[in-house]
Design an enzyme around this catalytic site. Structure first.
Site, mmCIF file in Angstrom:
data_model
loop_
_atom_site.group_PDB
_atom_site.id
_atom_site.type_symbol
_atom_site.label_atom_id
_atom_site.label_comp_id
_atom_site.label_asym_id
_atom_site.label_seq_id
_atom_site.Cartn_x
_atom_site.Cartn_y
_atom_site.Cartn_z
ATOM 1 N N HIS A 90 29.706 -39.053 1.609
ATOM 2 C CA HIS A 90 29.183 -39.922 0.543
ATOM 3 C C HIS A 90 29.450 -39.332 -0.840
ATOM 4 O O HIS A 90 28.826 -39.755 -1.809
ATOM 5 C CB HIS A 90 27.679 -40.152 0.750
ATOM 6 C CG HIS A 90 27.357 -40.799 2.058
ATOM 7 N ND1 HIS A 90 27.723 -42.103 2.356
ATOM 8 C CD2 HIS A 90 26.763 -40.324 3.176
ATOM 9 C CE1 HIS A 90 27.342 -42.400 3.588
ATOM 10 N NE2 HIS A 90 26.759 -41.329 4.117
ATOM 11 N N GLU A 118 22.190 -17.861 -7.657
ATOM 12 C CA GLU A 118 21.293 -17.117 -8.550
ATOM 13 C C GLU A 118 21.687 -15.653 -8.742
ATOM 14 O O GLU A 118 21.446 -15.099 -9.807
ATOM 15 C CB GLU A 118 19.820 -17.268 -8.157
ATOM 16 C CG GLU A 118 19.350 -16.571 -6.914
ATOM 17 C CD GLU A 118 17.836 -16.750 -6.688
ATOM 18 O OE1 GLU A 118 17.418 -16.683 -5.529
ATOM 19 O OE2 GLU A 118 17.077 -16.925 -7.656
ATOM 20 N N TRP A 171 -2.657 -2.731 -1.714
ATOM 21 C CA TRP A 171 -2.165 -4.095 -1.902
ATOM 22 C C TRP A 171 -3.037 -4.952 -0.991
ATOM 23 O O TRP A 171 -2.932 -4.887 0.225
ATOM 24 C CB TRP A 171 -0.691 -4.173 -1.499
ATOM 25 C CG TRP A 171 0.006 -5.377 -2.008
ATOM 26 C CD1 TRP A 171 0.424 -5.613 -3.289
ATOM 27 C CD2 TRP A 171 0.404 -6.514 -1.240
ATOM 28 N NE1 TRP A 171 1.037 -6.830 -3.360
ATOM 29 C CE2 TRP A 171 1.040 -7.403 -2.127
ATOM 30 C CE3 TRP A 171 0.275 -6.875 0.097
ATOM 31 C CZ2 TRP A 171 1.551 -8.628 -1.716
ATOM 32 C CZ3 TRP A 171 0.789 -8.094 0.505
ATOM 33 C CH2 TRP A 171 1.419 -8.956 -0.392
ATOM 34 N N LYS A 203 11.032 -13.072 -11.853
ATOM 35 C CA LYS A 203 10.476 -13.058 -10.498
ATOM 36 C C LYS A 203 9.328 -14.054 -10.384
ATOM 37 O O LYS A 203 9.211 -14.764 -9.392
ATOM 38 C CB LYS A 203 9.988 -11.633 -10.171
ATOM 39 C CG LYS A 203 9.436 -11.475 -8.759
ATOM 40 C CD LYS A 203 10.533 -11.567 -7.729
ATOM 41 C CE LYS A 203 10.031 -11.595 -6.316
ATOM 42 N NZ LYS A 203 11.014 -12.158 -5.380
ATOM 43 N N CYS A 242 0.824 -1.210 0.000
ATOM 44 C CA CYS A 242 0.000 0.000 0.000
ATOM 45 C C CYS A 242 0.864 1.267 0.000
ATOM 46 O O CYS A 242 1.927 1.310 0.611
ATOM 47 C CB CYS A 242 -0.944 0.092 1.185
ATOM 48 S SG CYS A 242 -2.098 -1.256 1.298
ATOM 49 N N GLU A 294 19.077 -23.290 0.753
ATOM 50 C CA GLU A 294 18.658 -21.923 0.421
ATOM 51 C C GLU A 294 19.873 -20.990 0.299
ATOM 52 O O GLU A 294 19.927 -20.139 -0.593
ATOM 53 C CB GLU A 294 17.665 -21.404 1.479
ATOM 54 C CG GLU A 294 17.205 -19.976 1.303
ATOM 55 C CD GLU A 294 16.512 -19.668 -0.028
ATOM 56 O OE1 GLU A 294 16.230 -20.605 -0.789
ATOM 57 O OE2 GLU A 294 16.305 -18.476 -0.305
ATOM 58 N N ASN A 311 -2.741 2.181 5.385
ATOM 59 C CA ASN A 311 -1.753 1.151 5.054
ATOM 60 C C ASN A 311 -1.536 0.354 6.333
ATOM 61 O O ASN A 311 -1.256 0.934 7.372
ATOM 62 C CB ASN A 311 -0.458 1.847 4.596
ATOM 63 C CG ASN A 311 0.716 0.910 4.473
ATOM 64 O OD1 ASN A 311 0.548 -0.310 4.437
ATOM 65 N ND2 ASN A 311 1.905 1.466 4.415
ATOM 66 N N GLY A 312 -1.687 -0.979 6.271
ATOM 67 C CA GLY A 312 -1.471 -1.809 7.460
ATOM 68 C C GLY A 312 -2.661 -2.721 7.704
ATOM 69 O O GLY A 312 -3.481 -2.949 6.808
ATOM 70 N N LYS A 366 20.765 -18.931 -3.092
ATOM 71 C CA LYS A 366 20.921 -17.468 -3.126
ATOM 72 C C LYS A 366 22.238 -17.106 -3.796
ATOM 73 O O LYS A 366 22.285 -16.225 -4.636
ATOM 74 C CB LYS A 366 20.907 -16.870 -1.704
ATOM 75 C CG LYS A 366 19.568 -16.736 -1.034
ATOM 76 C CD LYS A 366 18.674 -15.649 -1.541
ATOM 77 C CE LYS A 366 17.763 -16.098 -2.634
ATOM 78 N NZ LYS A 366 16.679 -16.975 -2.388
ATOM 79 N N ARG A 426 5.957 -0.427 -4.437
ATOM 80 C CA ARG A 426 5.510 -1.110 -3.225
ATOM 81 C C ARG A 426 4.519 -2.221 -3.543
ATOM 82 O O ARG A 426 4.225 -3.052 -2.678
ATOM 83 C CB ARG A 426 4.837 -0.104 -2.261
ATOM 84 C CG ARG A 426 5.765 0.998 -1.812
ATOM 85 C CD ARG A 426 5.005 2.111 -1.114
ATOM 86 N NE ARG A 426 4.472 1.689 0.168
ATOM 87 C CZ ARG A 426 5.163 1.656 1.299
ATOM 88 N NH1 ARG A 426 6.429 2.022 1.286
ATOM 89 N NH2 ARG A 426 4.608 1.263 2.407
HETATM 90 O O1 M6R Z 1 6.635 -17.385 -6.442
HETATM 91 P P1 M6R Z 1 7.179 -18.689 -5.945
HETATM 92 O O2 M6R Z 1 7.550 -18.683 -4.518
HETATM 93 O O3 M6R Z 1 6.260 -19.838 -6.283
HETATM 94 O O4 M6R Z 1 8.494 -18.906 -6.809
HETATM 95 C C1 M6R Z 1 9.208 -20.096 -6.756
HETATM 96 C C2 M6R Z 1 10.588 -19.918 -7.303
HETATM 97 O O5 M6R Z 1 10.537 -19.536 -8.664
HETATM 98 C C3 M6R Z 1 11.383 -18.852 -6.535
HETATM 99 O O6 M6R Z 1 11.429 -19.160 -5.174
HETATM 100 C C4 M6R Z 1 12.811 -18.741 -7.075
HETATM 101 O O7 M6R Z 1 13.521 -19.884 -6.754
HETATM 102 C C5 M6R Z 1 13.468 -17.474 -6.497
HETATM 103 N N1 M6R Z 1 14.169 -16.770 -7.529
HETATM 104 C C6 M6R Z 1 14.396 -17.769 -5.390
HETATM 105 O O8 M6R Z 1 15.105 -16.672 -4.948
#
Ligand code: M6R
Length: 608
Positions: A505, A489, A74, A603, A2, A482, A98-99, A486, A27
């Site tokens: 292993h 990517e 939002w 995204k 928002c 994870e 907003n909130g 990160k 936002r």
């Molecule tokens: O929108 P989602 O959480 O379903 O997206 C899943 C993946 O595409 C997403 O988590 C992707 O791995 C990100 N780029 C991770 O940072």
């Protein structure tokens, strides 16, 4: 989440409000609106969708005046639709907000009993009714808002305009941002600085628990308790681009720092601290439903899959229900055994990921109950699911998911506690202790974020590496995955995450003095075993970067130690992920990659 804009000045304000809202688009929003005072009446225009839709409405049906408020919404309570768009009006009063108003259910009930009619599904409309009622009792607008703030609970930034007075806007803030812009014969208010910069570079940030009144002549600020506040304006020297990122170099870094707030918003108003149960409303899983669950199947991709692994672990531990986590992209292509008695939890930040959506649809067709854990209201997965548990992380712009991930961890942890309590596998005392620690996590996360400079120096030391390993056991194994995702990517460094016990292993063959090995070593039930794995790495000269909550643990093993605050085992991932996000961010930034939009990635992945 928002955007708010307010203007009191001498120019036609509709275009100014629209332009301010455009500056707040980052936002995220799904509808928008303005209320402009023409000297006699309040004129409201709203539209679902993007600002161009609101622009079209204003072109067809213009509004004129020099005082107004505007909003991009939002959706949190109620679908993204024109009727739920702000401003909301009751009698003489128009409000943008907003909130989240936590006690909206009880307040709405009581207002209805007083004969008030509601025209939206939002929590915000309550504020308009309350202020209107207070002004009808004879209170001046500022005092009417103060009275209202005394009864609402939750997070808010609000701007209020009254038909009875075109000369001022009343504002209030608690846990949602609000900043005033000071100009020559003009005052503005907004959720963020970029919306003000075209008119003013001198701004006053409101603090929680404060309210303000702006007129052309200036601002009056008070605490809700009635103490006058004197605060000088600060001069903004950022460029507009910088300002949109709140002064951070990248959206990802901003979002990493927004995590404590995202967590607070995800927990807010949900957890009943006394009995450890969640509000079942939005999820549709009451005590009897919880008892009937035979198995839980998580479906997700990428980072959300790592959150699902965390959920699986905690559901088994706390709710004693068999749980599996499946990559959504694989699930539907192997004729899965799924159906009645299964609770399928589709985890997705966007709620639009094609693989997750298709897999959840497949499970639904076979008779499973679907629960969506998503961040975007009204998204495709939320729409097809039987119930939804929203993460309230706010919009995430950086392609690399950070605050949505920790909000997912938090939501799934709450769910595990809820199911554990409902199924009788988690005692009230244990649940209370866990929840008591849970609400401390945002604060501890802030402490973890204070270590950013140190993490940057560690990043510098591994800047030119080609590969990296991430190791963790138990709940930390998902965090290792994870951390590796990160790093790869956004910095394009090849990285692998492994459960520590798997090292011997195979992956141990990769270890030599050039291999950074990030080891997750919180003081939990797997620490001893993990330390043995770290010894194996050290024996091959591996370059150990230890993430610890007790520095003595890795003293003789690690080249670098990064400390986070200690917490209970179930919540550890919420803190240990923070330095890993920062590490990948700094490696990427120092290597000069496009952090917010890494090559080849999107995204929201709406293709299979
Ligand atoms: O929108 P989602 O959480 O379903 O997206 C899943 C993946 O595409 C997403 O988590 C992707 O791995 C990100 N780029 C991770 O940072």
């Amino acid at each position: 989440m928002c955007g708010i804009i307010g203007y009191v000045g001498t120019e036609e304000c509709a275009p100014i409000l629209l332009e301010g809202l455009r500056r707040l688009e980052y936002r995220g929003y799904d509808s928008a609106g303005v209320a402009v005072h023409d000297g006699r009446e309040l004129n409201v225009r709203r539209a679902a969708g993007k600002l161009t839709a609101l622009g079209d409405v204003l072109a067809r049906d213009p509004v004129h005046g020099t005082t107004g408020i505007g909003h991009t919404r939002w959706a949190t309570h109620g679908k993204p639709a024109e009727r739920n768009a702000h401003p909301h009006v009751s009698g003489d009063i128009a409000v943008v907000h907003n909130g989240i108003i936590e006690n909206h259910v009880e307040l709405k009930r009581s207002l209805k009993e007083q004969g008030r009619e509601f025209h939206s599904d939002t929590d915000t409309e309550i504020v308009a009714h309350l202020v209107d009622l207070a002004t009808q009792r004879g209170l001046d607008l500022f005092e009417a808002v103060r009275e209202t703030l005394k009864v609402i609970r939750g997070a808010y930034a609000i701007a209020v305009l009254s038909r009875a007075d075109s000369s001022r806007i009343v504002l209030a803030k608690n846990a949602s941002p609000l900043v005033l812009g000071v100009g020559e014969g003009v005052m503005l208010a907004a959720s963020d600085v970029p919306a003000l910069l075209a008119h003013s570079r001198d701004v006053i940030f409101l603090e929680d628990g404060e309210m303000a009144e702006i007129t052309r002549k200036g601002a009056r600020i008070e605490t809700v308790a009635g103490v006058a506040v004197e605060r000088a304006a600060v001069r903004i020297t950022w460029s507009l681009m910088q300002a949109e990122r709140g002064g951070y170099k990248h959206f990802m870094l901003k979002e990493v720092h927004e995590q404590p707030r995202a967590l607070e918003d995800t927990l807010r108003g949900r957890v009943l601290l006394e009995d450890g149960l969640l509000e079942p409303g939005e999820m549709g899983i009451g005590v009897d439903d919880a008892k009937a669950i035979k198995r839980v199947v998580f479906l997700a991709c990428g980072t959300s899959f790592h959150a699902a692994l965390h959920g699986r672990y905690l559901l088994e531990a706390l709710a004693r229900v068999p749980a599996v986590a499946e990559l959504a992209s694989e699930f539907r292509y192997r004729d899965p055994v799924v159906g009645e008695g299964d609770l399928v939890i589709a985890v997705s930040q966007s709620g639009e990921t094609a693989d997750t959506l298709a897999a959840a649809k497949e499970a639904k067709e076979r008779g499973a109950r679907i629960l969506a854990v998503v961040n975007v209201q009204g998204s495709a997965i939320a729409r097809m699911a039987h119930g939804t548990l929203y993460t309230h992380a706010g919009p995430e712009i950086g392609v690399a998911s950070t605050k949505c991930f920790t909000a997912q961890l938090a939501a799934l942890t709450m769910l595990a506690i809820h199911l554990g309590r409902s199924r009788g596998t988690l005692g009230a005392e244990k649940a209370r202790a866990l929840l008591g620690e849970f609400v401390q996590i945002p604060h501890k996360m802030r402490t973890a974020l204070e270590g950013a400079k140190h993490v940057e120096s560690v990043a510098r030391s591994i800047l030119h590496t080609r590969d990296a390993l991430f190791l963790g056991r138990g709940l930390s194994s998902a965090i290792a995955l994870e951390g590796a995702l990160k790093l790869k990517e956004i910095s394009y460094v090849h990285a692998e995450g492994y459960a520590g016990g798997e090292m011997k292993h195979g992956p141990l063959a990769l270890v030599d003095r050039d291999m950074p090995v990030v080891c997750l070593l919180p003081s939990d039930s797997t620490l001893e075993k993990m330390l043995s794995n770290v010894q194996e790495v050290r024996a091959r000269d591996g370059n150990v970067i230890a993430i610890v909550d007790d520095e003595s643990v890795a003293k003789d093993l690690a080249t670098y130690t990064i400390k986070v605050p200690a917490t209970v085992e179930a919540l550890t991932p919420l803190l240990t992920i923070v330095p890993l996000q920062l590490l990948s961010y700094y490696v990427a930034d120092l290597r000069g990659t496009d952090v917010d939009q890494p090559r080849n990635l999107a995204k929201t992945v709406t293709v299979e």
